[in-house]
Design a protein around this motif. Structure first.
Motif, PDB file in Angstrom:
ATOM      1  N   ALA A  52      78.396  55.453  56.065  1.00 56.09           N
ATOM      2  CA  ALA A  52      77.245  54.707  56.932  1.00 56.09           C
ATOM      3  C   ALA A  52      77.808  53.897  57.889  1.00 56.09           C
ATOM      4  N   LEU A  53      79.308  53.613  57.756  1.00 57.07           N
ATOM      5  CA  LEU A  53      80.149  52.871  58.892  1.00 57.07           C
ATOM      6  C   LEU A  53      80.425  53.637  60.149  1.00 57.07           C
ATOM      7  N   ILE A  54      80.504  54.837  59.905  1.00 54.48           N
ATOM      8  CA  ILE A  54      81.012  55.630  60.889  1.00 54.48           C
ATOM      9  C   ILE A  54      79.839  56.094  61.986  1.00 54.48           C
ATOM     10  N   HIS A  55      80.052  55.452  63.109  1.00 52.08           N
ATOM     11  CA  HIS A  55      78.962  55.981  64.291  1.00 52.08           C
ATOM     12  C   HIS A  55      79.478  57.504  64.812  1.00 52.08           C
ATOM     13  N   LYS A  56      78.705  58.075  65.344  1.00 48.42           N
ATOM     14  CA  LYS A  56      78.752  59.422  65.746  1.00 48.42           C
ATOM     15  C   LYS A  56      79.854  59.563  66.762  1.00 48.42           C
ATOM     16  N   SER A  57      80.232  58.432  67.578  1.00 50.46           N
ATOM     17  CA  SER A  57      81.078  58.518  68.366  1.00 50.46           C
ATOM     18  C   SER A  57      82.629  58.568  68.009  1.00 50.46           C
ATOM     19  N   ALA A  58      82.560  58.503  66.747  1.00 48.87           N
ATOM     20  CA  ALA A  58      83.975  58.239  65.745  1.00 48.87           C
ATOM     21  C   ALA A  58      83.857  59.561  64.559  1.00 48.87           C
ATOM     22  N   SER A  59      83.107  60.591  65.015  1.00 53.62           N
ATOM     23  CA  SER A  59      82.779  61.402  64.075  1.00 53.62           C
ATOM     24  C   SER A  59      84.220  61.896  63.260  1.00 53.62           C
ATOM     25  N   LEU A  60      84.159  62.306  61.983  1.00 53.80           N
ATOM     26  CA  LEU A  60      85.404  63.010  61.368  1.00 53.80           C
ATOM     27  C   LEU A  60      84.999  64.424  61.372  1.00 53.80           C
ATOM     28  N   VAL A  61      85.799  65.214  61.753  1.00 55.74           N
ATOM     29  CA  VAL A  61      85.784  66.786  61.672  1.00 55.74           C
ATOM     30  C   VAL A  61      86.379  67.251  60.519  1.00 55.74           C
ATOM     31  N   LEU A  62      85.722  67.803  59.758  1.00 55.03           N
ATOM     32  CA  LEU A  62      86.210  68.687  58.698  1.00 55.03           C
ATOM     33  C   LEU A  62      86.911  69.784  58.900  1.00 55.03           C
ATOM     34  N   GLU A  63      87.705  70.563  57.842  1.00 54.82           N
ATOM     35  CA  GLU A  63      88.419  71.899  58.162  1.00 54.82           C
ATOM     36  C   GLU A  63      87.421  72.941  58.576  1.00 54.82           C
ATOM     37  N   ASP A  64      86.275  72.879  58.282  1.00 51.59           N
ATOM     38  CA  ASP A  64      85.204  73.959  58.537  1.00 51.59           C
ATOM     39  C   ASP A  64      84.732  73.715  59.789  1.00 51.59           C
TER      40      ASP A  64
END
Length: 258
Positions: A35-47
Motif C-alpha cells: 500500500a505504500l508503493i506509489h506507481k512511480s516506484a513500482s517493483l518489477v517482478l521476474e515475469d
C-alpha cells in the motif's frame, strides 16, 4: 505477539508504521508494504509484472465511500440524499484524503520516485486509500468501519466546516450562467505532453465563446473544477459585473468587426 512483531523481525519497521498510524498490529504485513508503493516506484517482478498500490487504492476508494455513506446516514437522520451525497464527495475527494494522510503522518512513509508534477500531487491520498484497502482485506469491513469513523474521522474531520465549505465550483458557475442567460462550455482534453501512464487533463471554460478560465488535473472532473475555480472570483455579488462587462465588450467587438 504485539511487542514481538512490532520490535523484532525483518518487517518490524512496517509493523511499527501501521501500529503508530492506526493502533493495531496487522495479520498480513505484505498488504501494508504494498500500500505504500506509489506507481512511480513500482517493483518489477521476474515475469515482467509491475506491482504497486493501485489495486489496493481502487479497493480502498470503494471501502472509504461505503463507510462514509454509513457514517453520514447515521449522523444526519433528517437530511436528504442530495445533502449527504455532496458532503460525502467533499470527504472522499482527492484533496480531502490527501490532507487527511498528511495529518495522520502517512506522507513520510510513502515510497515514490519523487517529482512535483501535477499527476503526483495526490500520492498521499492515494496511499491512504490503499491503506484502507489493506485494512479491509486484513481485518474485515467492520474493523475498517470502526477505524475510520471512531478514530480517524473523529480526530481529523470537521463536518461543520466541510458542510459550510464551497467545493463544487463547476455547479456554481453553471448556475450563475443560467441565471444571467449566458452560454457556458467546458473544453476538456488530454495534455499530450504528459506520459500515457500519467494522464493529465486540461480544461478551458468559455462563456459566450470567450475564454474566462483554465485548469488542469489528473481527471476530467478535477480539471473542470479547477478551471471553474479560476473564474469563481467573478461570481460574488460585488464582482460578477466585471465578467459581464467583459462579455458585453466581446459582443460589441464582434458586432463591430462583422
Amino acid at each position: 505477539m504485539r511487542p514481538l512483531r512490532r520490535n523484532y523481525g525483518r518487517d518490524r519497521a512496517y509493523y511499527r508504521i501501521v501500529d503508530d498510524l492506526f493502533g493495531f498490529i496487522p495479520h498480513n504485513i505484505e498488504l501494508y508494504k504494498l500500500a505504500l508503493i506509489h506507481k512511480s516506484a513500482s517493483l518489477v517482478l521476474e515475469d515482467g509484472r509491475s506491482i504497486n498500490n493501485e489495486r489496493l487504492e481502487y479497493l480502498g476508494d470503494a471501502v472509504i465511500e461505503a463507510v462514509t455513506s454509513d457514517y453520514l446516514f447515521i449522523e444526519y437522520p433528517d437530511r436528504d440524499e442530495g445533502f449527504m451525497t455532496q458532503l460525502r464527495s467533499k470527504i472522499v475527494s482527492r484533496q480531502s484524503l490527501n490532507a487527511l494522510a498528511v495529518k495522520l503522518g502517512l506522507d513520510v512513509h510513502v515510497i515514490s520516485n519523487g517529482g512535483a508534477g501535477i499527476a503526483q500531487k495526490h500520492i498521499y491520498g492515494d496511499a491512504f486509500e490503499a491503506m484502507m484497502g489493506a485494512v479491509y482485506l486484513d481485518q474485515g469491513y467492520e474493523f475498517v468501519n470502526r477505524l475510520l469513523i471512531n478514530d480517524i474521522y473523529l480526530r481529523f474531520l470537521n463536518l461543520e466546516e466541510l458542510t459550510e465549505s464551497e467545493t463544487d465550483f463547476k455547479s456554481r458557475l453553471i448556475e450563475w450562467s443560467q441565471k444571467h442567460r449566458h452560454r457556458i462550455e467546458f473544453r476538456t482534453e488530454h495534455d499530450k505532453e504528459y506520459a500515457s501512464n500519467h494522464p493529465v487533463f486540461c480544461c478551458t471554460v468559455l462563456i459566450d465563446d470567450m475564454e474566462v478560465g483554465h485548469g488542469a488535473g489528473d481527471s476530467k472532473k478535477e480539471a473542470e473544477q479547477r478551471a471553474s475555480f479560476s473564474v469563481s472570483q467573478y461570481l460574488s455579488d460585488e464582482q460578477c459585473a466585471s465578467l459581464l462587462d467583459k462579455v458585453d465588450r466581446l459582443r460589441a467587438h464582434e458586432k463591430h468587426t462583422r
